[in-house]
Scaffold this motif. Structure first.
Motif, PDB file in Angstrom:
ATOM      1  N   ASP A   1     -16.308  32.162  50.530  1.00 48.96           N
ATOM      2  CA  ASP A   1     -17.064  30.450  51.615  1.00 48.96           C
ATOM      3  C   ASP A   1     -17.708  30.040  51.469  1.00 48.96           C
ATOM      4  OD1 ASP A   1     -17.874  33.620  51.547  1.00 48.96           O
ATOM      5  OD2 ASP A   1     -18.366  32.920  53.723  1.00 48.96           O
ATOM      6  N   GLU A   2     -18.614  30.781  50.306  1.00 47.46           N
ATOM      7  CA  GLU A   2     -20.094  29.638  50.084  1.00 47.46           C
ATOM      8  C   GLU A   2     -19.115  28.308  49.021  1.00 47.46           C
ATOM      9  OE1 GLU A   2     -23.222  34.034  50.698  1.00 47.46           O
ATOM     10  OE2 GLU A   2     -22.508  33.094  47.922  1.00 47.46           O
ATOM     11  N   TRP A   3     -18.235  29.444  48.816  1.00 45.29           N
ATOM     12  CA  TRP A   3     -18.558  28.677  47.733  1.00 45.29           C
ATOM     13  C   TRP A   3     -17.921  27.340  47.780  1.00 45.29           C
ATOM     14  CZ3 TRP A   3     -13.157  27.309  45.615  1.00 45.29           C
ATOM     15  CH2 TRP A   3     -12.900  26.537  44.191  1.00 45.29           C
ATOM     16  N   GLU A   4     -16.731  27.143  48.797  1.00 48.32           N
ATOM     17  CA  GLU A   4     -16.403  26.075  49.645  1.00 48.32           C
ATOM     18  C   GLU A   4     -17.620  25.327  49.537  1.00 48.32           C
ATOM     19  OE1 GLU A   4     -13.528  27.764  52.247  1.00 48.32           O
ATOM     20  OE2 GLU A   4     -11.936  28.674  50.610  1.00 48.32           O
ATOM     21  N   LYS A   5     -18.272  25.718  50.079  1.00 47.46           N
ATOM     22  CA  LYS A   5     -19.208  24.522  50.710  1.00 47.46           C
ATOM     23  C   LYS A   5     -19.983  23.888  49.733  1.00 47.46           C
ATOM     24  CE  LYS A   5     -20.183  27.975  54.818  1.00 47.46           C
ATOM     25  NZ  LYS A   5     -20.819  29.020  55.466  1.00 47.46           N
ATOM     26  N   TYR A   6     -20.008  24.091  48.716  1.00 48.66           N
ATOM     27  CA  TYR A   6     -20.595  23.813  47.309  1.00 48.66           C
ATOM     28  C   TYR A   6     -20.540  21.877  47.738  1.00 48.66           C
ATOM     29  CZ  TYR A   6     -22.251  28.794  45.155  1.00 48.66           C
ATOM     30  OH  TYR A   6     -22.958  28.639  44.890  1.00 48.66           O
ATOM     31  N   LYS A   7     -21.548  21.282  46.838  1.00 58.38           N
ATOM     32  CA  LYS A   7     -21.780  20.358  46.132  1.00 58.38           C
ATOM     33  C   LYS A   7     -22.070  19.344  44.580  1.00 58.38           C
ATOM     34  CE  LYS A   7     -24.302  18.797  50.550  1.00 58.38           C
ATOM     35  NZ  LYS A   7     -25.709  18.135  51.305  1.00 58.38           N
ATOM     36  N   TYR A   8     -21.526  18.531  44.644  1.00 57.78           N
ATOM     37  CA  TYR A   8     -21.314  18.877  42.618  1.00 57.78           C
ATOM     38  C   TYR A   8     -22.483  19.394  42.385  1.00 57.78           C
ATOM     39  CZ  TYR A   8     -18.260  14.838  43.343  1.00 57.78           C
ATOM     40  OH  TYR A   8     -17.254  14.219  44.211  1.00 57.78           O
TER      41      TYR A   8
ATOM     42  N   THR B   1     -14.261  40.002  46.508  1.00 59.60           N
ATOM     43  CA  THR B   1     -13.475  38.451  45.790  1.00 59.60           C
ATOM     44  C   THR B   1     -14.891  37.840  45.439  1.00 59.60           C
ATOM     45  OG1 THR B   1     -11.420  38.548  46.717  1.00 59.60           O
ATOM     46  CG2 THR B   1     -12.206  36.649  45.658  1.00 59.60           C
ATOM     47  N   ARG B   2     -15.747  37.690  44.536  1.00 59.37           N
ATOM     48  CA  ARG B   2     -16.776  36.490  44.296  1.00 59.37           C
ATOM     49  C   ARG B   2     -15.843  35.324  43.192  1.00 59.37           C
ATOM     50  NH1 ARG B   2     -21.507  37.920  45.473  1.00 59.37           N
ATOM     51  NH2 ARG B   2     -21.541  39.211  47.364  1.00 59.37           N
ATOM     52  N   VAL B   3     -16.926  34.324  42.677  1.00 58.75           N
ATOM     53  CA  VAL B   3     -16.195  32.957  42.020  1.00 58.75           C
ATOM     54  C   VAL B   3     -17.052  32.976  41.611  1.00 58.75           C
ATOM     55  CG1 VAL B   3     -15.918  30.552  42.202  1.00 58.75           C
ATOM     56  CG2 VAL B   3     -15.412  31.665  44.119  1.00 58.75           C
ATOM     57  N   GLY B   4     -16.665  33.246  39.615  1.00 58.20           N
ATOM     58  CA  GLY B   4     -17.395  33.398  38.705  1.00 58.20           C
ATOM     59  C   GLY B   4     -17.425  32.288  37.561  1.00 58.20           C
ATOM     60  N   GLN B   5     -17.997  32.471  36.355  1.00 56.82           N
ATOM     61  CA  GLN B   5     -17.366  31.357  36.112  1.00 56.82           C
ATOM     62  C   GLN B   5     -16.893  29.911  36.092  1.00 56.82           C
ATOM     63  OE1 GLN B   5     -18.305  31.898  31.334  1.00 56.82           O
ATOM     64  NE2 GLN B   5     -19.398  29.905  31.101  1.00 56.82           N
ATOM     65  N   ASN B   6     -17.125  28.559  35.838  1.00 59.41           N
ATOM     66  CA  ASN B   6     -16.539  27.240  36.558  1.00 59.41           C
ATOM     67  C   ASN B   6     -14.789  28.129  37.833  1.00 59.41           C
ATOM     68  OD1 ASN B   6     -17.502  26.194  33.945  1.00 59.41           O
ATOM     69  ND2 ASN B   6     -16.443  27.161  32.339  1.00 59.41           N
ATOM     70  N   GLY B   7     -15.103  28.610  38.580  1.00 58.75           N
ATOM     71  CA  GLY B   7     -14.536  28.954  39.586  1.00 58.75           C
ATOM     72  C   GLY B   7     -13.664  30.129  38.795  1.00 58.75           C
TER      73      GLY B   7
ATOM     74  N   VAL C   1     -27.813  39.068  32.704  1.00 51.55           N
ATOM     75  CA  VAL C   1     -28.503  38.697  33.269  1.00 51.55           C
ATOM     76  C   VAL C   1     -26.825  36.777  33.134  1.00 51.55           C
ATOM     77  CG1 VAL C   1     -30.428  36.842  32.837  1.00 51.55           C
ATOM     78  CG2 VAL C   1     -29.972  38.769  31.908  1.00 51.55           C
ATOM     79  N   GLY C   2     -28.010  35.616  34.501  1.00 51.75           N
ATOM     80  CA  GLY C   2     -26.832  35.256  35.015  1.00 51.75           C
ATOM     81  C   GLY C   2     -27.120  34.849  35.793  1.00 51.75           C
ATOM     82  N   THR C   3     -26.214  33.952  36.968  1.00 49.98           N
ATOM     83  CA  THR C   3     -26.447  33.255  37.878  1.00 49.98           C
ATOM     84  C   THR C   3     -25.623  34.494  39.101  1.00 49.98           C
ATOM     85  OG1 THR C   3     -24.545  31.958  37.466  1.00 49.98           O
ATOM     86  CG2 THR C   3     -27.165  31.047  37.181  1.00 49.98           C
ATOM     87  N   ARG C   4     -26.198  35.269  40.286  1.00 47.83           N
ATOM     88  CA  ARG C   4     -25.478  35.266  41.376  1.00 47.83           C
ATOM     89  C   ARG C   4     -23.804  34.911  41.651  1.00 47.83           C
ATOM     90  NH1 ARG C   4     -25.314  40.562  40.675  1.00 47.83           N
ATOM     91  NH2 ARG C   4     -25.235  40.495  43.097  1.00 47.83           N
ATOM     92  N   PRO C   5     -23.132  35.751  41.921  1.00 45.46           N
ATOM     93  CA  PRO C   5     -21.591  35.070  42.064  1.00 45.46           C
ATOM     94  C   PRO C   5     -21.871  34.948  43.629  1.00 45.46           C
ATOM     95  CG  PRO C   5     -21.631  37.492  41.307  1.00 45.46           C
ATOM     96  CD  PRO C   5     -22.538  36.747  41.490  1.00 45.46           C
ATOM     97  N   PRO C   6     -21.246  33.079  44.339  1.00 49.27           N
ATOM     98  CA  PRO C   6     -21.113  33.550  45.033  1.00 49.27           C
ATOM     99  C   PRO C   6     -20.189  33.735  45.939  1.00 49.27           C
ATOM    100  CG  PRO C   6     -20.508  31.747  44.079  1.00 49.27           C
ATOM    101  CD  PRO C   6     -20.895  32.142  43.181  1.00 49.27           C
ATOM    102  N   THR C   7     -19.894  34.187  47.080  1.00 49.04           N
ATOM    103  CA  THR C   7     -18.719  34.482  48.157  1.00 49.04           C
ATOM    104  C   THR C   7     -17.389  32.985  48.269  1.00 49.04           C
ATOM    105  OG1 THR C   7     -19.407  34.672  50.204  1.00 49.04           O
ATOM    106  CG2 THR C   7     -19.163  36.629  49.347  1.00 49.04           C
TER     107      THR C   7
END
Length: 494
Positions: free
Chosen positions: A423-430, A327-333, A415-421
């Motif tokens: 658990d990584e996304w849950e630590k994201y700041k703004y 499971t990865r987090v894509g565009q806009n969550g 081409v884009g940005t690599r999707p985070p996992t």
């Protein structure tokens, strides 16, 4: 990446195409009735058919005759169709006499064409309206958070049309905290203080801000001014938070919805100023998607071959499925299942916690090891670290090829940005959230900048933000060529 709304005559290109088809059918019928044969047999009339098309498109673009076509009743539609037909007839008359071809073309054919054009043009538009409305209702819409005064919500919501490509999925009241309530069918999801946090963690595509004045008559003027200033500061902080997250913000302009040219756009029936990190036109996004489809087809075929060649080797070392889903987090969550060729043992996720202290990325925002015992074939023999098939798969980027399946499904891009996992996304700041402003990619700017050498997550975020802020089709092509070079020389990976 924000998809900018189409403005002007291009917005209704489908209706213009319908009108062009109606005109050509009218031309064929008029020629058959007046001359008794197929219109395109004559070279002169084939040229006239092309001129008719050019004149029709020119009139539609110059006079914007399709403006508000979806909301016109039969009477006004008939008037606009008549206007279109008369203007086209005027252009054709001018062309025929200015080129001195009045003796070549039949006046009866031209006049009959205009008559049939009026009838068919009106019918075609009336038939196409419910079709496009149904398509609009069934299409996937962008999710939008509305920030407005409670008293204005019903009016704002009423202006949304079924054909609009956005829908309000949450509400933030600018005059009070109404979290949990429902107003005009929309749930109040947060207050001004925690709205940015909510947007950071939820699936939100855009934010619509409707500024309003605080006018509670029970308060004196000084209290009103203080509260107004406080509310405006909170709204400003929310907008700044959205800017850091690269979430497009539409701010309603305090001007009436007048006709005329503008450097702004219209959202939800209002003139707005849109603040966004970058935007793409529908044509640019269409080209990018076509590139993805073409690359996805080729890549998927290669992925099938690779799976067939190395699949049995993976199962020999580590029995289990050949493909790995995560499971990865894509565009806009938006979460999705990303496919990879399995290069790790089945208990890799469980063993991750034991290896956190060896993570090369010190802040924990990504997980990288110099030598990973979870990789298939990696083992310690006589005190030495030995690698196996899994390491070969990863060093050659073979494990990435099944992601072309995700690209074909539209979940990822070339081409884009690599999707985070998760658990990584849950630590994201703004400002980390800005990485999710575009569709995740198989490769990207930070990958071709030396992925294996970058261990600072903030540097990754900076490169991703640079990609988003300066995105273009040319930049995607440049990154793809750099990726091919990196993979062929094994200097980094996709």
């Amino acid at each position: 990446m924000y998809k900018r709304n189409i403005q002007g005559w291009q917005k209704h290109i489908d209706f213009i195409i319908c009108d062009v088809i109606a005109l050509q059918v009218a031309f064929v019928l008029a020629y058959f009735i007046s001359r008794g044969s197929w219109a395109y047999v004559s070279l002169a009339y084939r040229e006239l058919a092309v001129i008719f098309v050019m004149a029709d498109i020119l009139i539609a673009a110059s006079f914007n005759t399709m403006h508000n076509v979806l909301y016109r009743d039969c009477y006004h539609e008939c008037l606009q169709t008549l206007k279109q037909v008369l203007l086209v007839l005027s252009v054709m008359t001018l062309y025929i006499f200015s080129t001195q071809k009045a003796d070549v073309y039949s006046r009866a054919t031209v006049c009959l064409t205009s008559v049939f054009h009026l009838i068919l043009g009106f019918v075609f538009r009336q038939v196409w309206k419910p079709v496009i409305s149904k398509i609009g209702k069934g299409s996937k819409k962008a999710t939008m958070i509305l920030v407005a005064n409670e008293n204005l919500v019903p009016e704002i919501v009423s202006k949304i049309n079924p054909t609009d490509d956005v829908e309000y999925t949450g509400l933030v009241l600018s005059n009070r905290d109404g979290t949990g309530e429902e107003i005009s069918g929309i749930k109040v999801v947060a207050n001004l203080q925690n709205a940015a946090d909510y947007i950071c963690r939820e699936w939100v595509d855009e934010v619509f801000v409707y500024p309003s004045h605080f006018t509670d008559i029970e308060l004196d003027s000084r209290e009103k001014e203080n509260i107004k200033s406080h509310r405006e500061s909170e709204v400003a902080l929310l907008i700044e938070g959205c800017r850091q997250m690269a979430i497009p913000v539409h701010i309603r302009l305090p001007i009436p919805n007048i006709e005329g040219k503008s450097l702004t756009e219209k959202v939800g029936g209002y003139n707005v100023l849109t603040i966004t990190s970058n935007y793409a036109s529908p044509l640019q996004l269409a080209i990018k998607r076509l590139m993805d489809i073409a690359g996805g087809i080729v890549g998927s075929l290669i992925a099938v071959i690779i799976i067939a060649v190395v699949g049995h080797k993976i199962q020999k070392e580590s029995p289990g499925p050949i493909l790995f889903k995560q499971t990865r987090v894509g565009q806009n969550g938006k979460k999705f299942q990303m496919y990879k060729l399995r290069s790790m043992y089945l208990d890799a996720e469980d063993r991750k916690r034991e290896l956190l202290k060896e993570n090369r990325v010190s802040d924990g925002m990504m997980f990288k090891l110099d030598w990973d015992p979870r990789i298939v074939g990696n083992k310690i023999v006589n005190g030495k670290k030995v690698t196996g098939i899994g390491e070969k798969i990863r060093s050659g980027s073979w494990d990435e090829w099944p992601q072309f399946f995700n690209i074909l499904m539209g979940q990822m891009s070339m081409v884009g940005t690599r999707p985070p996992t998760v658990d990584e996304w849950e630590k994201y700041k703004y400002h980390h959230r800005a990485r999710l402003a575009t569709k995740p990619g198989l490769t990207g700017l930070w990958q071709v900048s030396g992925r294996s050498k970058i261990t600072d997550f903030e540097e990754v975020v900076r490169l991703d933000a640079e990609y988003i802020n300066h995105w273009s089709i040319a930049l995607d092509i440049k990154i793809l060529f750099k990726t091919l070079k990196a993979v062929s020389t094994r200097d980094g990976a996709m």
